[in-house]
Write a protein that holds these residues in place. Structure first.
Motif, PDB file in Angstrom:
ATOM      1  N   ASP A  81       4.802  11.307   3.699  1.00 52.96           N
ATOM      2  CA  ASP A  81       5.177  10.062   4.368  1.00 52.96           C
ATOM      3  C   ASP A  81       4.692  10.018   5.809  1.00 52.96           C
ATOM      4  N   HIS A  82       4.761  11.140   6.499  1.00 48.19           N
ATOM      5  CA  HIS A  82       4.292  11.163   7.894  1.00 48.19           C
ATOM      6  C   HIS A  82       2.807  10.843   7.960  1.00 48.19           C
ATOM      7  N   GLY A  83       2.029  11.479   7.096  1.00 45.47           N
ATOM      8  CA  GLY A  83       0.590  11.223   7.090  1.00 45.47           C
ATOM      9  C   GLY A  83       0.253   9.811   6.663  1.00 45.47           C
ATOM     10  N   LEU A  84       0.977   9.323   5.652  1.00 48.20           N
ATOM     11  CA  LEU A  84       0.721   7.954   5.174  1.00 48.20           C
ATOM     12  C   LEU A  84       1.024   6.935   6.265  1.00 48.20           C
ATOM     13  N   ASP A  85       2.088   7.155   7.009  1.00 51.71           N
ATOM     14  CA  ASP A  85       2.414   6.246   8.114  1.00 51.71           C
ATOM     15  C   ASP A  85       1.290   6.223   9.157  1.00 51.71           C
ATOM     16  N   LEU A  86       0.717   7.389   9.436  1.00 50.26           N
ATOM     17  CA  LEU A  86      -0.390   7.457  10.393  1.00 50.26           C
ATOM     18  C   LEU A  86      -1.608   6.695   9.883  1.00 50.26           C
ATOM     19  N   VAL A  87      -1.918   6.875   8.593  1.00 49.42           N
ATOM     20  CA  VAL A  87      -3.069   6.197   7.998  1.00 49.42           C
ATOM     21  C   VAL A  87      -2.869   4.682   8.026  1.00 49.42           C
ATOM     22  N   LEU A  88      -1.718   4.224   7.550  1.00 52.51           N
ATOM     23  CA  LEU A  88      -1.469   2.784   7.497  1.00 52.51           C
ATOM     24  C   LEU A  88      -1.357   2.192   8.899  1.00 52.51           C
ATOM     25  N   GLY A  89      -0.849   2.986   9.837  1.00 50.91           N
ATOM     26  CA  GLY A  89      -0.738   2.510  11.211  1.00 50.91           C
ATOM     27  C   GLY A  89      -2.085   2.305  11.876  1.00 50.91           C
ATOM     28  N   ILE A 107      -7.189   5.135   2.333  1.00 49.45           N
ATOM     29  CA  ILE A 107      -5.894   5.433   1.716  1.00 49.45           C
ATOM     30  C   ILE A 107      -6.075   6.365   0.526  1.00 49.45           C
ATOM     31  N   ASP A 108      -7.066   6.082  -0.319  1.00 51.35           N
ATOM     32  CA  ASP A 108      -7.301   6.938  -1.483  1.00 51.35           C
ATOM     33  C   ASP A 108      -7.693   8.352  -1.069  1.00 51.35           C
ATOM     34  N   SER A 109      -8.518   8.461  -0.037  1.00 54.08           N
ATOM     35  CA  SER A 109      -8.919   9.789   0.429  1.00 54.08           C
ATOM     36  C   SER A 109      -7.700  10.587   0.869  1.00 54.08           C
ATOM     37  N   TYR A 110      -6.781   9.935   1.539  1.00 52.96           N
ATOM     38  CA  TYR A 110      -5.567  10.628   1.969  1.00 52.96           C
ATOM     39  C   TYR A 110      -4.711  11.025   0.775  1.00 52.96           C
ATOM     40  N   VAL A 111      -4.459  10.088  -0.133  1.00 53.54           N
ATOM     41  CA  VAL A 111      -3.595  10.375  -1.286  1.00 53.54           C
ATOM     42  C   VAL A 111      -4.188  11.485  -2.142  1.00 53.54           C
ATOM     43  N   TYR A 164      13.050  22.287   5.553  1.00 59.73           N
ATOM     44  CA  TYR A 164      11.634  21.917   5.494  1.00 59.73           C
ATOM     45  C   TYR A 164      11.217  21.647   4.054  1.00 59.73           C
ATOM     46  N   ASP A 165      10.501  20.563   3.863  1.00 58.54           N
ATOM     47  CA  ASP A 165       9.996  20.193   2.548  1.00 58.54           C
ATOM     48  C   ASP A 165       8.576  19.686   2.719  1.00 58.54           C
ATOM     49  N   TYR A 166       7.620  20.408   2.172  1.00 56.52           N
ATOM     50  CA  TYR A 166       6.222  20.010   2.350  1.00 56.52           C
ATOM     51  C   TYR A 166       5.977  18.605   1.836  1.00 56.52           C
ATOM     52  N   MET A 194       0.824  -1.209   0.000  1.00 57.69           N
ATOM     53  CA  MET A 194       0.000   0.000   0.000  1.00 57.69           C
ATOM     54  C   MET A 194       0.858   1.259   0.000  1.00 57.69           C
ATOM     55  N   GLN A 195       2.000   1.189   0.656  1.00 56.18           N
ATOM     56  CA  GLN A 195       2.910   2.340   0.680  1.00 56.18           C
ATOM     57  C   GLN A 195       3.471   2.613  -0.715  1.00 56.18           C
ATOM     58  N   ALA A 196       3.906   1.548  -1.392  1.00 55.68           N
ATOM     59  CA  ALA A 196       4.447   1.702  -2.743  1.00 55.68           C
ATOM     60  C   ALA A 196       3.373   2.197  -3.704  1.00 55.68           C
ATOM     61  N   ARG A 197       2.203   1.649  -3.577  1.00 55.52           N
ATOM     62  CA  ARG A 197       1.107   2.067  -4.466  1.00 55.52           C
ATOM     63  C   ARG A 197       0.708   3.517  -4.209  1.00 55.52           C
ATOM     64  N   ALA A 198       0.693   3.955  -2.952  1.00 55.00           N
ATOM     65  CA  ALA A 198       0.355   5.341  -2.629  1.00 55.00           C
ATOM     66  C   ALA A 198       1.385   6.303  -3.212  1.00 55.00           C
ATOM     67  N   HIS A 199       2.663   5.961  -3.111  1.00 56.72           N
ATOM     68  CA  HIS A 199       3.710   6.811  -3.680  1.00 56.72           C
ATOM     69  C   HIS A 199       3.598   6.860  -5.206  1.00 56.72           C
ATOM     70  N   SER A 200       3.299   5.721  -5.808  1.00 56.77           N
ATOM     71  CA  SER A 200       3.135   5.687  -7.256  1.00 56.77           C
ATOM     72  C   SER A 200       1.949   6.547  -7.681  1.00 56.77           C
ATOM     73  N   ALA A 201       0.833   6.424  -6.972  1.00 52.33           N
ATOM     74  CA  ALA A 201      -0.360   7.211  -7.303  1.00 52.33           C
ATOM     75  C   ALA A 201      -0.084   8.701  -7.169  1.00 52.33           C
ATOM     76  N   ARG A 202       0.625   9.084  -6.115  1.00 52.42           N
ATOM     77  CA  ARG A 202       0.943  10.499  -5.928  1.00 52.42           C
ATOM     78  C   ARG A 202       1.811  11.019  -7.072  1.00 52.42           C
ATOM     79  N   ALA A 203       2.811  10.246  -7.467  1.00 51.41           N
ATOM     80  CA  ALA A 203       3.690  10.670  -8.556  1.00 51.41           C
ATOM     81  C   ALA A 203       2.918  10.810  -9.868  1.00 51.41           C
ATOM     82  N   VAL A 204       2.030   9.871 -10.142  1.00 51.23           N
ATOM     83  CA  VAL A 204       1.231   9.921 -11.372  1.00 51.23           C
ATOM     84  C   VAL A 204       0.302  11.126 -11.358  1.00 51.23           C
TER      85      VAL A 204
END
Length: 222
Positions: free
Chosen positions: A205-213, A144-148, A198-200, A85-95
């Motif tokens: 990653d911080h938010g995704l970790d919270l969601v997946l956690g 996950i989709d709502s977050y991404v 700082y990089d927005y 799910m982490q890899a897929r979320a990063h891929s979706a964000r990049a796309v």
């Protein structure tokens, strides 16, 4: 003397070429720029010829969304669900950053294409094969989709793209603010957002970790 035919005219028109042209137009000029006439002009053909390949603008949008889904990495059911799910979320964000017009369309189509359906099935399959019940798999995918999607919308809408621009925007805001009445906002800006390095984008990653956690399998797997 016969008129020389263009490369577009020599290449047979197809649904893929029509969708490619529409995606390119949307990437360059935004979704409002996409019309049957504009896509036809980009291809060097008459607008009516497009109707042999797509059912009007709505059919064109269906194809464009399906093309975007086809670019997102599919999770492997054999991969641990959180990693998948982490890899897929990063891929979706990049796309979606490559195609910022698409984020508001991703789940709006009533006639989803093959790539869209394959993507959804793969995500649900990854979760189901890793111990999520049918109900929890559906809820996890939605969360996950709502977050991404939400992060991408906020990211592409921000009025800055780097640290220098952020500093300028923040300076302008603070100049117009009653700083004493907004202590916590000032605190976040000065002690977090305006700190060196700082990089927005790193907030993703911080938010995704919270969601997946917050998610976990709810079925016992053998």
């Amino acid at each position: 003397m016969p008129r020389k035919r263009t490369a577009s005219a020599r290449t047979p028109l197809s649904r893929d070429r029509v969708v490619d042209a529409a995606v390119g137009l949307a990437d360059a000029d935004g979704l409002p720029a996409v019309s049957m006439r504009a896509v036809a002009a980009r291809l060097g053909v008459e607008a009516m010829s497009l109707y042999n390949h797509v059912a009007g603008r709505e059919g064109l949008l269906d194809g464009m969304v399906d093309r975007v889904f086809s670019e997102i990495e599919l999770p492997d059911p054999a991969t641990p669900w959180r990693e998948a799910m982490q890899a897929r979320a990063h891929s979706a964000r990049a796309v979606l950053r490559r195609h910022p017009w698409a984020v508001t369309l991703m789940d709006t189509r009533s006639h989803p294409g093959r790539a869209t359906l394959r993507h959804h099935d793969a995500v649900l399959g990854s979760l189901r094969c890793n111990g999520f019940s049918v109900r929890m798999a559906a809820r996890a995918m939605s969360l996950i989709d709502s977050y991404v999607y939400g992060f991408v919308l906020q990211d592409i809408g921000l009025p800055f793209s780097d640290a220098d621009e952020l500093e300028g925007v923040a300076a302008g805001m603070m100049q117009d603010m009653d700083l004493a009445s907004l202590p916590y906002l000032v605190e976040v800006m000065t002690e977090h957002a305006l700190q060196p390095g700082y990089d927005y984008a790193a907030e993703f990653d911080h938010g995704l970790d919270l969601v997946l956690g917050a998610l976990s399998p709810d079925e016992v797997t053998s």
